[in-house]
Each structure stands twice: as C-alpha cells, then as structure tokens.
Design a protein around this motif. Structure first.
Motif, PDB file in Angstrom:
ATOM      1  N   ARG A  94      -6.757  -9.810   1.394  1.00  0.00           N
ATOM      2  CA  ARG A  94      -7.903  -8.943   1.677  1.00  0.00           C
ATOM      3  C   ARG A  94      -7.550  -7.462   1.634  1.00  0.00           C
ATOM      4  O   ARG A  94      -8.303  -6.655   1.082  1.00  0.00           O
ATOM      5  CB  ARG A  94      -8.481  -9.298   3.043  1.00  0.00           C
ATOM      6  N   PHE A  95      -6.395  -7.116   2.202  1.00  0.00           N
ATOM      7  CA  PHE A  95      -6.064  -5.706   2.344  1.00  0.00           C
ATOM      8  C   PHE A  95      -4.852  -5.263   1.519  1.00  0.00           C
ATOM      9  O   PHE A  95      -4.551  -4.072   1.472  1.00  0.00           O
ATOM     10  CB  PHE A  95      -5.798  -5.373   3.824  1.00  0.00           C
ATOM     11  N   GLY A  96      -4.136  -6.214   0.907  1.00  0.00           N
ATOM     12  CA  GLY A  96      -2.951  -5.842   0.149  1.00  0.00           C
ATOM     13  C   GLY A  96      -1.813  -5.415   1.053  1.00  0.00           C
ATOM     14  O   GLY A  96      -1.735  -5.800   2.218  1.00  0.00           O
ATOM     15  N   HIS A  97      -0.925  -4.554   0.547  1.00  0.00           N
ATOM     16  CA  HIS A  97       0.251  -4.130   1.321  1.00  0.00           C
ATOM     17  C   HIS A  97      -0.139  -3.336   2.569  1.00  0.00           C
ATOM     18  O   HIS A  97       0.622  -3.280   3.535  1.00  0.00           O
ATOM     19  CB  HIS A  97       1.171  -3.285   0.443  1.00  0.00           C
ATOM     20  N   ALA A  98      -1.334  -2.738   2.548  1.00  0.00           N
ATOM     21  CA  ALA A  98      -1.760  -1.931   3.697  1.00  0.00           C
ATOM     22  C   ALA A  98      -1.877  -2.757   4.970  1.00  0.00           C
ATOM     23  O   ALA A  98      -1.822  -2.224   6.075  1.00  0.00           O
ATOM     24  CB  ALA A  98      -3.107  -1.274   3.392  1.00  0.00           C
ATOM     25  N   ALA A  99      -2.039  -4.092   4.824  1.00  0.00           N
ATOM     26  CA  ALA A  99      -2.179  -4.952   5.999  1.00  0.00           C
ATOM     27  C   ALA A  99      -0.914  -4.976   6.847  1.00  0.00           C
ATOM     28  O   ALA A  99      -0.961  -5.310   8.030  1.00  0.00           O
ATOM     29  CB  ALA A  99      -2.540  -6.374   5.567  1.00  0.00           C
ATOM     30  N   PHE A 100       0.237  -4.618   6.256  1.00  0.00           N
ATOM     31  CA  PHE A 100       1.508  -4.732   6.982  1.00  0.00           C
ATOM     32  C   PHE A 100       2.252  -3.410   7.068  1.00  0.00           C
ATOM     33  O   PHE A 100       3.411  -3.360   7.438  1.00  0.00           O
ATOM     34  CB  PHE A 100       2.405  -5.784   6.315  1.00  0.00           C
ATOM     35  N   GLU A 101       1.591  -2.332   6.692  1.00  0.00           N
ATOM     36  CA  GLU A 101       2.248  -1.040   6.774  1.00  0.00           C
ATOM     37  C   GLU A 101       2.169  -0.516   8.193  1.00  0.00           C
ATOM     38  O   GLU A 101       1.187  -0.722   8.896  1.00  0.00           O
ATOM     39  CB  GLU A 101       1.584  -0.038   5.815  1.00  0.00           C
ATOM     40  N   GLN A 121      -2.171 -17.143   7.643  1.00  0.00           N
ATOM     41  CA  GLN A 121      -2.877 -16.000   8.202  1.00  0.00           C
ATOM     42  C   GLN A 121      -2.414 -14.693   7.567  1.00  0.00           C
ATOM     43  O   GLN A 121      -3.228 -13.827   7.229  1.00  0.00           O
ATOM     44  CB  GLN A 121      -2.676 -15.947   9.718  1.00  0.00           C
ATOM     45  N   ARG A 122      -1.109 -14.550   7.375  1.00  0.00           N
ATOM     46  CA  ARG A 122      -0.594 -13.327   6.772  1.00  0.00           C
ATOM     47  C   ARG A 122      -0.978 -13.243   5.292  1.00  0.00           C
ATOM     48  O   ARG A 122      -1.244 -12.157   4.760  1.00  0.00           O
ATOM     49  CB  ARG A 122       0.922 -13.264   6.932  1.00  0.00           C
ATOM     50  N   ARG A 123      -1.025 -14.407   4.645  1.00  0.00           N
ATOM     51  CA  ARG A 123      -1.451 -14.424   3.241  1.00  0.00           C
ATOM     52  C   ARG A 123      -2.912 -13.996   3.120  1.00  0.00           C
ATOM     53  O   ARG A 123      -3.276 -13.224   2.224  1.00  0.00           O
ATOM     54  CB  ARG A 123      -1.256 -15.823   2.646  1.00  0.00           C
ATOM     55  N   ALA A 124      -3.755 -14.487   4.045  1.00  0.00           N
ATOM     56  CA  ALA A 124      -5.172 -14.118   4.029  1.00  0.00           C
ATOM     57  C   ALA A 124      -5.336 -12.612   4.240  1.00  0.00           C
ATOM     58  O   ALA A 124      -6.170 -11.962   3.593  1.00  0.00           O
ATOM     59  CB  ALA A 124      -5.922 -14.898   5.109  1.00  0.00           C
ATOM     60  N   ALA A 125      -4.533 -12.056   5.145  1.00  0.00           N
ATOM     61  CA  ALA A 125      -4.592 -10.610   5.388  1.00  0.00           C
ATOM     62  C   ALA A 125      -4.154  -9.840   4.148  1.00  0.00           C
ATOM     63  O   ALA A 125      -4.741  -8.817   3.786  1.00  0.00           O
ATOM     64  CB  ALA A 125      -3.711 -10.250   6.585  1.00  0.00           C
ATOM     65  N   TYR A 126      -3.110 -10.347   3.477  1.00  0.00           N
ATOM     66  CA  TYR A 126      -2.626  -9.676   2.264  1.00  0.00           C
ATOM     67  C   TYR A 126      -3.660  -9.762   1.148  1.00  0.00           C
ATOM     68  O   TYR A 126      -3.891  -8.788   0.420  1.00  0.00           O
ATOM     69  CB  TYR A 126      -1.305 -10.310   1.803  1.00  0.00           C
ATOM     70  N   VAL A 143       3.468 -16.037  -9.842  1.00  0.00           N
ATOM     71  CA  VAL A 143       2.481 -17.097  -9.618  1.00  0.00           C
ATOM     72  C   VAL A 143       1.081 -16.492  -9.612  1.00  0.00           C
ATOM     73  O   VAL A 143       0.911 -15.275  -9.466  1.00  0.00           O
ATOM     74  CB  VAL A 143       2.724 -17.832  -8.280  1.00  0.00           C
ATOM     75  N   GLU A 144       0.098 -17.352  -9.763  1.00  0.00           N
ATOM     76  CA  GLU A 144      -1.288 -16.918  -9.669  1.00  0.00           C
ATOM     77  C   GLU A 144      -1.681 -16.739  -8.203  1.00  0.00           C
ATOM     78  O   GLU A 144      -1.040 -17.288  -7.308  1.00  0.00           O
ATOM     79  CB  GLU A 144      -2.217 -17.946 -10.328  1.00  0.00           C
ATOM     80  N   LYS A 145      -2.772 -15.995  -7.972  1.00  0.00           N
ATOM     81  CA  LYS A 145      -3.234 -15.768  -6.608  1.00  0.00           C
ATOM     82  C   LYS A 145      -3.709 -17.065  -5.961  1.00  0.00           C
ATOM     83  O   LYS A 145      -3.702 -17.200  -4.746  1.00  0.00           O
ATOM     84  CB  LYS A 145      -4.361 -14.740  -6.620  1.00  0.00           C
ATOM     85  N   SER A 146      -4.080 -18.040  -6.799  1.00  0.00           N
ATOM     86  CA  SER A 146      -4.567 -19.323  -6.283  1.00  0.00           C
ATOM     87  C   SER A 146      -3.451 -20.346  -6.101  1.00  0.00           C
ATOM     88  O   SER A 146      -3.715 -21.519  -5.836  1.00  0.00           O
ATOM     89  CB  SER A 146      -5.618 -19.888  -7.249  1.00  0.00           C
ATOM     90  N   ALA A 147      -2.201 -19.923  -6.250  1.00  0.00           N
ATOM     91  CA  ALA A 147      -1.067 -20.851  -6.182  1.00  0.00           C
ATOM     92  C   ALA A 147      -1.028 -21.589  -4.847  1.00  0.00           C
ATOM     93  O   ALA A 147      -1.316 -21.022  -3.793  1.00  0.00           O
ATOM     94  CB  ALA A 147       0.240 -20.092  -6.392  1.00  0.00           C
TER      95      ALA A 147
END
Length: 386
Positions: free
Chosen positions: A68-75, A61-66, A12-16
C-alpha cells in the motif's frame, strides 16, 4: 538513491505466493552469500538487500503495508518530534505521541473538549526508539545488553514541578484553572486553549533555573535490556516508562527497541530453520563418508554422506536450528552439500581420472542424469532434422 522495489529485487511478481517468495529468496541469498563472494562488497550489499526484502514480504501484515505504501511504510522519522537533545543520533530517534494533541487541536474547539482538565502537567512524555543490532548467536541464546539512551529525565532540582525549589504551580490567572478560554464572536461562542498555561490550568510563578520550568532535563540514561532467545529481524521490545519524561511531572513515554539480526558467515536463517552450505570433495560425494559441521548453538554435528551424493543435496538435522521465541522447541538445520571439483591435478591424478572415464564408458550407468540429458538432446536434434 532510491531503494529498489522488493518484488523486483527478488525477481517475482507482486502476486507471488509465500512459497514463490521463499524459493526466490533462497536462490538469491545463495547467489550473493558472502561465502560465495569473498571480498565482494557489492555482493555483500546485495545479500543484505535480499534479506531485507524477504523479511518484509514474508510477513503478511508487513507485506500488506508495503503493497500500500511502499518503502515509506518502514522509514523512520515520520511524525518525529523534537529531536535528539544530544545531537548524536546514534541508532536512535524520537517517535513522539503527538497525534492525540493534533486531534484535540482540530476537533476540541467544536466538541467542547478540554486539554489538561486543570491538571499540572502538559501531557505524557514522547515515546523513544532505539535500533539494536545483535548477532545470530545472541538471537539464538538471548542476552542481557546495556544500552545508553539520550533522553529527557525528571529534573532533580525541582522534583519535576518546574518551579524553583520544588514550588508547585499555581492556578492560571487567565483561565482560572480551566485550561481554556471563551470568546464571543457574533452569535458564536468559541472556546480555545489558554495561551498562558497551554491548557494545563496551572502556571509556574518562578521557573526552576535548572530546567527552565519544564520539569525535565536532557540526559543520557543507561539501561539493561533482556533480549529473549529466538528473536528475529524487526522484533520490537517495549520498556514501559523508559521514554521521554513528561512535562512538569507528567508520566514518561515508553522506549521501543527494534532488533536487527546481523548476517552470519556460515549460517543462513529462514524463520526457525538454519541452512549451511558445506563443500565436500568429489571423492566423498562419490564414495560416501562422514563429515562434521558446526551448529548455531556452538556445538558440532556429524552428517553421513551416502555414496553418490549430488551437488545441492540437503541433509536435515532435526532440532538443530534456531530457538523459537517463547517456546522450548527449536527449528531444524539443513546441510546443503556443494561437490567440489579438484584443481591443480598432478599427471598421475589425471591418468587415474582418464582410466576412471574409460571404465565408466563401459557400463554407461554411473552418470544417469547427464546420460539422460544428452540422450534427450540427441532426440531433439534428430527430430529437428526430420
């Protein structure tokens, strides 16, 4: 190996939108579901990755974090302090609480702040994280679990004081109990944390031989954890005061348990709803009938299949889905039928099917979708010739 982008993974697109994400997830999850790919480890891994991606992106909220920071937001491991004193690292890491100390080190000198305030302790103990995997049934019913956590606990020999035989710390001779010392440099007076007592204002005259003056020792602790019904992937449970013990009697940190719900052999979860793919014979789909399927609560449910049921048709079982966290209600269950074409036919069965085809050709109304499709195909080819 770096992780694949969650949006690319779901196609999907990032704007999905949320609906687009859900549709893409359903499609991918069905494609790589273990039931459709028995013994295929790559499909099983893909199924887990798809579930992980959707679990992150469906939450705003988790999507917004992803985003902005990508996978690093949840490492894990960012800002980790110390380390596992037992060195085994089984589903467990230190998350610490050192930001306030760093802030104070940076700005305390200029703001005239004081660390410790003359107290005996050197700061609250670090927070701990424990990763726990539970089954879908446990997530539905809830459970009581016993976990073993490598941590630091108060030293019994000195009762957490750090002094031998429980001797209390005495006033620091360097800072006289203030926790900070001042030095004049030209026109400026600079105040720094006392290096002798570390800002606590107190020192140990004779350190406890058991904990070497820290007031705590490394030990594995056994705890009982209550997992409530309705938990989802990423649910966090906080156990106050069950983290790392503080230095020399300081308050302990907290323990955070992060839950992961394992994929199920039969059911696929989407929030509070449960989906189940149910293969049915071609004859049942054509003539109709009744089937019995399992439910997530361990019971059984009967589903009436109408004559002429089509592949992929869903039947809703209201209130047969997952438990909802902190609520008496339940989600729904959706049984999706998969019409199975018979294999290994005998000659007699083939003859009967050929008779069926011949009879069907006379009426021309028994396969409306395929008849309509090929009628449109004929129109397309005819238009191409003109």
């Amino acid at each position: 190996m770096s992780k694949q982008d969650y949006y690319d993974l779901l196609g999907v697109e990032k704007s999905a939108s949320a609906d687009d994400l859900k549709k893409a997830y359903r499609k991918m999850a069905m494609q790589y579901h273990p039931d459709r790919n028995p013994g295929d480890k790559s499909a099983e891994q893909k199924f887990k990755e798809v579930n992980e991606a959707y679990d992150i992106l469906k939450d705003e909220q988790r999507r917004a974090a992803y985003d902005r920071f990508g996978h690093a937001a949840f490492e894990n491991g960012g800002g980790a302090r110390g380390g596992n004193p037992f060195g085994n690292g089984a589903g467990f890491d230190f998350t610490g609480s050192g930001f306030a100390d760093i802030f104070d080190e940076m700005f305390g000198e200029f703001m005239g702040g004081r660390r410790g305030g003359g107290g005996q302790a050197r700061g609250r103990g670090g927070d701990l994280r424990y990763n726990m995997e539970v089954s879908l049934e446990d997530a539905f019913h809830g459970k009581q679990a016993t976990i073993r956590v490598p941590t630091s606990i108060q030293c019994d020999a000195c009762q957490g004081t750090g002094g031998e035989k429980g001797a209390q710390p005495v006033t620091c001779p360097t800072c006289h109990g203030h926790g900070r010392v001042r030095a004049t440099q030209g026109f400026f007076t600079i105040e720094r944390t006392c290096q002798t007592c570390g800002g606590g204002g107190k020192v140990i005259e004779k350190a406890c031989t058991n904990c070497h003056g820290q007031g705590r020792i490394a030990k594995e602790k056994t705890l009982q954890v209550s997992i409530p019904a309705g938990v989802e992937d990423g649910t966090r449970i906080r156990l106050a005061g069950e983290g790392e013990a503080g230095m020399r009697g300081a308050p302990a940190g907290d323990l955070y348990i992060f839950l992961t719900v394992k994929p199920h052999r039969l059911f696929q979860r989407d929030g509070a709803d449960i989906y189940c793919r149910v293969p049915i014979p071609m004859t049942t789909a054509a003539l109709g009938g009744q089937i019995e399927i399992p439910t997530v609560d361990g019971g059984r449910a009967k589903v009436s299949i109408p004559a002429g049921a089509q592949n992929g048709q869903q039947f809703r079982l209201k209130g047969k889905g997952m438990s909802v966290l902190r609520s008496p209600s339940r989600g729904d269950m959706y049984a999706e039928v998969v019409v199975e074409t018979p294999v290994h036919l005998t000659k007699k069965q083939k003859d009967l099917l050929e008779q069926f085809v011949a009879e069907s050709a006379k009426s021309g109304k028994q396969s409306p979708e395929s008849d309509g499709f090929f009628a449109r195909v004929k129109e397309f080819f005819d238009a191409s010739r003109d």
